[in-house]
Design a protein around this motif. Structure first.
Motif, short mmCIF file in Angstrom:
data_model
loop_
_atom_site.label_atom_id
_atom_site.label_comp_id
_atom_site.label_asym_id
_atom_site.label_seq_id
_atom_site.Cartn_x
_atom_site.Cartn_y
_atom_site.Cartn_z
N UNK A 103 0.87 -1.11 0.05
CA UNK A 103 -0.03 -0.13 -0.03
C UNK A 103 0.86 1.28 -0.03
N UNK A 104 2.02 1.27 1.03
CA UNK A 104 2.76 2.37 0.96
C UNK A 104 3.55 2.71 -0.61
N UNK A 105 4.04 1.69 -0.82
CA UNK A 105 4.55 1.85 -2.40
C UNK A 105 3.74 2.22 -3.32
N UNK A 106 2.54 2.03 -3.46
CA UNK A 106 1.49 1.88 -4.52
C UNK A 106 1.08 3.50 -4.44
N UNK A 110 1.60 6.32 -7.03
CA UNK A 110 0.33 7.08 -7.48
C UNK A 110 0.92 8.76 -7.39
N UNK A 111 1.29 8.98 -6.30
CA UNK A 111 1.83 10.40 -6.29
C UNK A 111 2.76 10.95 -7.18
N UNK A 112 3.76 9.99 -7.52
CA UNK A 112 4.69 10.33 -8.81
C UNK A 112 3.99 10.37 -10.09
N UNK A 113 2.93 9.46 -10.41
CA UNK A 113 2.15 9.66 -11.47
C UNK A 113 1.37 10.98 -11.79
N UNK A 114 1.04 11.41 -10.55
CA UNK A 114 0.37 12.76 -10.55
C UNK A 114 1.28 14.01 -11.25
N UNK A 115 2.42 13.67 -10.71
CA UNK A 115 3.13 14.96 -11.09
C UNK A 115 3.51 15.17 -12.43
N UNK B 48 7.74 16.50 1.62
CA UNK B 48 7.05 16.86 0.69
C UNK B 48 7.54 18.43 0.43
N UNK B 49 7.87 19.12 1.69
CA UNK B 49 8.57 20.27 1.42
C UNK B 49 9.78 20.47 0.75
N UNK B 50 10.81 19.40 1.08
CA UNK B 50 12.08 19.22 0.49
C UNK B 50 11.80 18.60 -0.90
N UNK B 51 10.73 18.00 -1.32
CA UNK B 51 10.56 17.37 -2.61
C UNK B 51 11.24 16.17 -2.65
N UNK B 52 11.27 15.45 -1.38
CA UNK B 52 11.94 14.07 -1.34
C UNK B 52 10.86 12.88 -1.51
N UNK B 53 10.89 12.16 -2.40
CA UNK B 53 10.02 10.90 -2.41
C UNK B 53 9.68 10.42 -1.05
#
Lengths: 115, 235
Positions: A103-106, A110-115, B48-53
């Motif tokens: 779940x964490x990885x997914x 998703x977060x990355x795909x939004x960008x 998020x503030x530092x743009x770190x995944x």
């Protein structure tokens, strides 16, 4: 073993066996985990109907009172159930861990795909 | 080689900014991922503030589960090297280059050890005694001397990333994973690093937990030494 105890045991163990069977039938209990309980309740039924088993067991183990052999059987069966539960809990823990990680990885993907 | 820095973090919102800034100053090419182990503070927002995944776990898994998530992330995103660093600021990113150099030389795992040059934060006497004991135990079981078996500052290559992604101990994983790695014929080495005392917060291993830690890790290390090879011993 007194006849009163025998009658109580027979009624209780038969009722218990039917109860477990019904739980499985209505799918409230998974058969996999109910199996040890079914075996246990069946063993109780047998022991209460044929207490000779207890006398025999007490004889070969040099236990003075057959009722103590009954306790021995009960403790043994309980330990078996507790052990199967520990195995089940360990397996669940591993599965939950894997799911949580997934779940964490997914979420991150998703977060990355939004960008 | 694609390199990832894994930072397991639980309630580290106050420690992370400094770590991120220091990581930014390191003249190397690498990515960073924070594994937020269900913190209740601003750990996620800081990232998020530092743009770190940031991988935020919905349930607290403990250090082992968090680090393993990092290895899974590294495996799926095709990293060749993964470096683990604590989120509490004990590990100085200055030493990343040195730790990574050993992997580039062909070692499978490299541990940053504070007990080679004995400089910087050495932790308390009782703790050092505990660490010495694990060094001795690991030497006894594997034949290899590791001066800082509890160090969470370590790099490993793709093969070990795969092994750890598949199975990793739940808690107190450091000494156990060393034994698992040696048992599977991976080459481990150490480099001297200088550690700092943690900035904010407290260590999780104190008092009664220390006794539990000693017993649990001793057992885990012995089990790992006799586990099936390439196996699921650490599961």
């Amino acid at each position: 073993m007194s006849s009163e105890l025998r009658i109580i045991l027979i009624i209780a163990s038969v009722a218990f066996f039917i109860f477990i069977l019904n739980m499985v039938r209505t799918k409230k209990l998974e058969l996999k985990y109910a199996l040890t309980w079914l075996l246990t309740s069946l063993a109780f039924v047998l022991l209460s109907i044929f207490p000779q088993i207890l006398f025999f067991l007490a004889g070969i183990l040099h236990i003075e009172l057959p009722v103590n052999a009954l306790y021995l059987c009960v403790i043994f069966l309980l330990m078996m159930i507790v052990f199967t539960l520990t195995v089940a809990v360990s397996r669940q823990a591993l599965r939950i861990k894997t799911l949580v990680q997934e779940i964490g990885l997914l979420k991150e993907a998703i977060e990355r795909m939004k960008k | 080689m694609k390199t990832l820095v894994i930072i397991p973090a639980y309630q580290e919102a106050r420690n992370l900014p400094r770590l991120f800034e220091e990581l930014g100053e390191v003249p190397l090419d690498f990515d960073v991922v924070v594994i937020n182990d269900c913190s209740t503070d601003d750990t996620e927002e800081v990232c998020h503030r530092y743009g770190i995944p940031v991988v935020s776990l919905p349930v607290n898994l403990g250090i082992g589960g968090a680090v393993q998530t990092g290895y899974k992330y590294a495996l799926r995103n095709g990293y060749d090297i993964a470096v683990q660093m604590d989120g509490d600021g004990q590990h100085d990113p200055k030493f990343l280059k040195l730790v990574l150099s050993r992997i580039h030389q062909g070692y499978d795992m490299c541990i940053g050890s504070r007990f080679i040059e004995n400089k910087g934060f050495q932790s308390s006497l009782t703790r050092r005694a505990g660490i010495k004991y694990f060094s001795w135990l690991i030497k006894l079981l594997t034949g290899q001397y590791i001066s800082d078996p509890t160090s969470g500052f370590r790099a490993c290559n793709r093969e070990l990333i795969r092994l750890f992604a598949n199975s990793y101990p739940k808690d107190y994983p450091e000494p156990e994973t060393i034994v698992t790695a040696i048992r599977n014929n991976y080459r481990i080495t150490e480099v001297p690093v200088i550690m700092r005392p943690r900035q904010y917060g407290e260590s999780s291993i104190t008092g009664n937990m220390a006794a539990y830690y000693m017993v649990k890790v001793t057992l885990a290390v012995i089990m790992a030494a006799f586990a099936k090879k390439n196996g699921d011993g650490a599961r």
